[in-house]
Design an enzyme around this catalytic site. Structure first.
Site, short mmCIF file in Angstrom:
data_model
loop_
_atom_site.label_atom_id
_atom_site.label_comp_id
_atom_site.label_asym_id
_atom_site.label_seq_id
_atom_site.Cartn_x
_atom_site.Cartn_y
_atom_site.Cartn_z
N ASP A 1 0.86 -1.18 0.00
CA ASP A 1 0.00 0.00 0.00
C ASP A 1 0.90 1.24 0.00
O ASP A 1 1.64 1.47 0.95
CB ASP A 1 -0.89 -0.04 1.26
CG ASP A 1 -1.81 1.18 1.36
OD1 ASP A 1 -1.72 2.03 0.47
OD2 ASP A 1 -2.58 1.27 2.32
N THR B 1 -3.36 5.89 -3.96
CA THR B 1 -2.22 6.60 -3.37
C THR B 1 -0.93 6.34 -4.14
O THR B 1 -0.10 7.22 -4.29
CB THR B 1 -2.02 6.18 -1.90
OG1 THR B 1 -2.06 4.76 -1.81
CG2 THR B 1 -3.10 6.75 -1.02
N THR B 2 -0.78 5.11 -4.63
CA THR B 2 0.43 4.77 -5.41
C THR B 2 0.38 5.49 -6.76
O THR B 2 1.37 6.08 -7.19
CB THR B 2 0.51 3.24 -5.63
OG1 THR B 2 0.31 2.60 -4.37
CG2 THR B 2 1.84 2.85 -6.20
N ASP C 1 -9.15 0.87 2.03
CA ASP C 1 -9.23 1.21 0.60
C ASP C 1 -10.59 0.79 0.03
O ASP C 1 -11.22 1.53 -0.73
CB ASP C 1 -8.12 0.51 -0.19
CG ASP C 1 -6.77 1.17 0.05
OD1 ASP C 1 -6.73 2.17 0.79
OD2 ASP C 1 -5.75 0.69 -0.50
#
Length: 550
Positions: free
Chosen positions: A63, A96-97, A395
Site C-alpha cells: 500500500d 495513493t500509489t 481502501d
C-alpha cells in the site's frame, strides 16, 4: 533496527541556498526518487516492501500510503510528495500509489521543457490547460453505475483490493466494506449523503480465529467489562444512558484543604461524600436505565447503589466509542446526571452482552434497529496480517463511499490514463506556441501507469504499450475505444468492457482526484525557484537578538 530512511540531502543543510535551475532540478530529482520507491507497488503483481520500525516491528505491505508514511526523507520536495499520498488517502481513500507515480512522471517530463528554456510559468499554464482537458476526457468516458446492484458493487470494490494481500478473500472483504459503508451512510437532506467512515465505522482487530470469521456488527463492540461482578452481563432491549461525567465524589474547585480537629468531623465529611454520590445515583435510577456507560470513573459506592437497582455500568469508555454508541442506539450523551431526562435514554439496541474472546472480555451492543454506526470485527492469524487486512479494507470502504457519492465509473488497468494520453495528444495540435511542448509532456506522462502495470507483470513495455496506443487511436471518439487497458496479471491488452474478462472498473472520483493532485503538485514544485535553509539557533552567535542595540 532503524526506520527506513531515504536520505535525499541537498546542500541546503549548511545554510546555503539553491536557486533558479538548480533548485528545480533538485526538486524534480527528489520527486522522481520518491516515485521510484513505490513504482513496483502498482497492480495485482505488485511487489511488497518490508519496513522496519524503530521498535523492531515489521510492516509488510504494498500500500503506497502505508510505505511512504513510514519513510523518513530530508528533502523538502520529497516531503511534499509524501504529503500527496496522505491527501489522496484522506480525500478518496484509494489511488495513493498512482498519484505519486503520476506526479513523479509529470515532473520528469517537465525537465526537458526547462532545458528548452521554456519559462516555468508557461509550463504551469500548459499543465493547467492539460488538466482541464484531461478531466473533460475522463468525464466523457465515464459510465453510470447502479449503487443498489450488489453484484456490480462487488465487482467494483474487488478491483480496488485485487492488487492487495486480501484479494483471495475478495468476496468477504467486498461484503464487509459495502455493509459498513451502507450502515454509516446518513441522508443529510435531498440527495446529499454523509458517509463518515473514519468516525463511525471502527475496525477492531482480534488475533485468533480465521479470516472468514470477520463480520460487520449491527451495532458497536467495546473492549470493556462490567465494573462489578454482580451486574448483569446480558440484557435484551436495554435502556441505555450515556454520560460524560464521573460518578464519583466531586472535590472542591481548587482541591480544597480541610483541617479536622474532631473524629465526628471526619465522619461528617464521609457522610457528605456518600450523600452526593447517592443523589447522583438516585437521579440515574429515576430514569430507569438498564445500562449506564460513562467516559469517566465510577466509584465503589456508586457501583453499590447501581447493583441494588439492578443497573449495569461500564466506565472509562473512549469518547469516540461513546459517540458511536450514541449514533447506533439513539441515546444522547449527557454532561450531568441531574440534567438527564427520559428523552436522552437510548432504546435502539436489541441486545447487550459481554463475551470472552481469547483472553479478554468484550462488550457487544448489537441487533440495533437502525444503527448509523458499526464495528467491523476482524479475525486472523497474527497482528501483522490483521494490520494489512485493515489497510486493504480501508481502501475498499473508500471505493464504496466514492461510488455512492459519485455513481460513475472509469475503466481501470491503465485504460483511462491511456485514453487521456491519446486525447491530449490529439488536442495538442490546437495549442499555440511553445506551450504545445509541455502540454504534450502531460500526455506522455499519463502513459506511465499502463507502462508500470506492464513492467510489474513481467511483460515487454514497448511492444504492449504500442498495441494499447494503437487500440486507443483507432476510434476518433474517446468513448469508442477507451475501455482497452492492461490485464495486470498477464500484462496483455484486454477490453475492460468485456464481461468475460477481468472487467476492472474504478470510481470516477479516484481517477479525477489522482490526476488533479498529481498535476497540481507538479505545478507547485515547478513554481519553486529558491530553496533556503534557515540557520539553526545554535549557529546564531552572541546574545539574543544578535547583540544589536535598540
Amino acid at each position: 533496527m532503524q526506520a527506513p530512511v531515504v536520505v535525499m540531502k541537498t546542500d541546503t543543510g549548511s545554510g546555503e541556498r539553491q536557486f533558479g535551475r538548480k533548485a528545480q532540478l533538485s526538486n524534480i530529482t527528489a520527486a522522481k526518487t520518491v516515485a521510484d520507491i513505490i513504482r513496483s507497488c502498482l497492480g495485482p503483481k505488485a511487489m511488497l516492501k518490508m519496513l522496519l520500525d524503530p521498535m523492531g516491528g515489521i510492516v509488510l505491505t504494498n500500500d503506497g500510503h502505508a510505505i511512504l508514511r513510514e519513510i523518513e526523507v530530508a528533502h523538502p520536495a520529497a516531503k511534499s510528495m509524501i504529503e500527496l499520498s496522505r491527501t489522496q488517502d484522506e480525500e478518496v481513500g484509494d489511488g495513493t500509489t498512482t498519484v505519486i507515480i503520476l506526479a513523479g512522471e509529470i515532473l520528469a517530463q517537465a525537465l526537458p521543457q526547462l532545458e528548452r528554456n521554456i519559462h516555468p510559468v508557461v509550463i504551469i499554464q500548459a499543465f493547467k490547460r492539460a488538466l482541464t482537458d484531461a478531466l473533460a476526457i475522463i468525464d466523457e468516458i465515464a459510465k453510470p453505475v447502479d449503487i443498489n446492484d450488489d453484484k456490480e458493487m462487488y465487482g467494483l470494490i474487488s478491483a480496488s483490493i485485487g492488487t492487495k494481500f486480501v484479494s483471495r478473500w475478495s468476496e468477504l472483504m467486498c461484503n464487509l466494506a459495502l455493509k459498513a459503508v451502507r450502515t454509516v451512510s446518513l441522508n443529510v437532506g435531498g440527495s446529499q449523503q454523509e458517509i463518515d467512515i473514519k468516525r463511525y465505522a471502527r475496525v477492531e482487530k482480534i488475533p485468533g480465529g480465521e479470516i472468514e470469521n470477520s463480520e460487520v456488527l449491527d451495532g458497536v463492540m467495546l473492549n470493556k467489562d462490567i465494573t462489578h461482578p454482580r451486574m448483569r452481563r446480558r440484557i435484551e432491549n436495554p435502556r441505555i444512558l450515556l454520560l460524560d461525567c464521573p460518578l464519583e465524589y466531586k472535590k472542591g474547585e481548587s482541591q480544597t484543604n480541610i483541617e479536622i480537629s474532631k473524629e465526628e468531623d471526619w465522619n461528617r465529611i464521609l457522610q457528605i461524600e456518600e450523600e452526593q454520590i447517592k443523589a447522583m445515583c438516585d437521579a440515574i435510577i429515576a430514569l430507569k436505565p438498564d445500562l449506564v456507560i460513562t467516559e469517566k470513573g465510577v466509584s465503589d459506592l456508586a457501583q453499590h447503589f447501581m447493583v441494588k437497582a439492578n443497573i449495569t455500568a461500564l466506565r472509562r469508555v473512549r469518547k469516540t466509542d461513546n459517540n458511536r454508541i450514541a449514533r447506533a442506539t439513539g441515546a444522547t450523551i449527557v454532561n450531568s446526571v441531574f440534567s438527564a431526562s427520559s428523552s436522552d435514554i437510548g432504546t435502539g439496541c436489541g441486545l447487550f452482552n459481554i463475551s470472552k474472546i481469547g483472553d479478554e472480555y468484550f462488550t457487544f451492543l448489537t441487533k440495533c434497529k437502525d444503527p448509523k454506526a458499526c464495528t467491523i470485527l476482524l479475525r486472523g492469524p497474527s497482528k501483522d496480517i490483521l494490520n494489512e487486512i485493515e489497510r486493504n479494507l480501508h481502501d475498499a470502504m473508500g471505493v464504496a463511499r466514492n461510488v455512492i457519492w459519485t455513481p460513475r465509473l472509469c475503466p481501470g488497468g491503465g485504460a483511462t490514463e491511456m485514453a487521456v494520453a491519446v486525447g491530449l495528444e490529439r488536442r495538442a495540435k490546437s495549442v499555440e506556441g511553445v506551450a504545445q511542448w509541455p502540454y504534450r509532456a502531460v500526455a506522455e506522462a499519463m502513459e506511465v501507469i499502463p507502462r508500470t502495470l506492464i513492467q510489474n507483470s513481467g511483460n515487454s513495455p514497448i511492444r504492449v504499450l504500442t498495441q494499447l496506443r494503437a487500440k486507443h487511436a483507432e476510434g476518433e471518439n474517446a468513448k469508442i475505444s477507451s475501455s482497452w487497458g492492461i490485464d495486470g496479471e498477464t500484462g496483455k491488452v484486454i477490453d475492460m468492457a468485456d464481461p468475460k474478462g477481468p472487467h476492472v472498473w474504478e470510481p470516477l472520483a479516484v481517477k479525477a482526484q489522482s490526476i488533479k493532485t498529481a498535476v497540481e503538485s507538479a505545478c507547485l514544485l515547478l513554481r519553486v525557484d529558491d530553496i533556503v535553509a534557515a540557520k539553526s539557533a545554535k549557529q546564531v552567535s552572541g546574545p539574543i537578538g544578535g547583540g544589536v542595540d535598540e
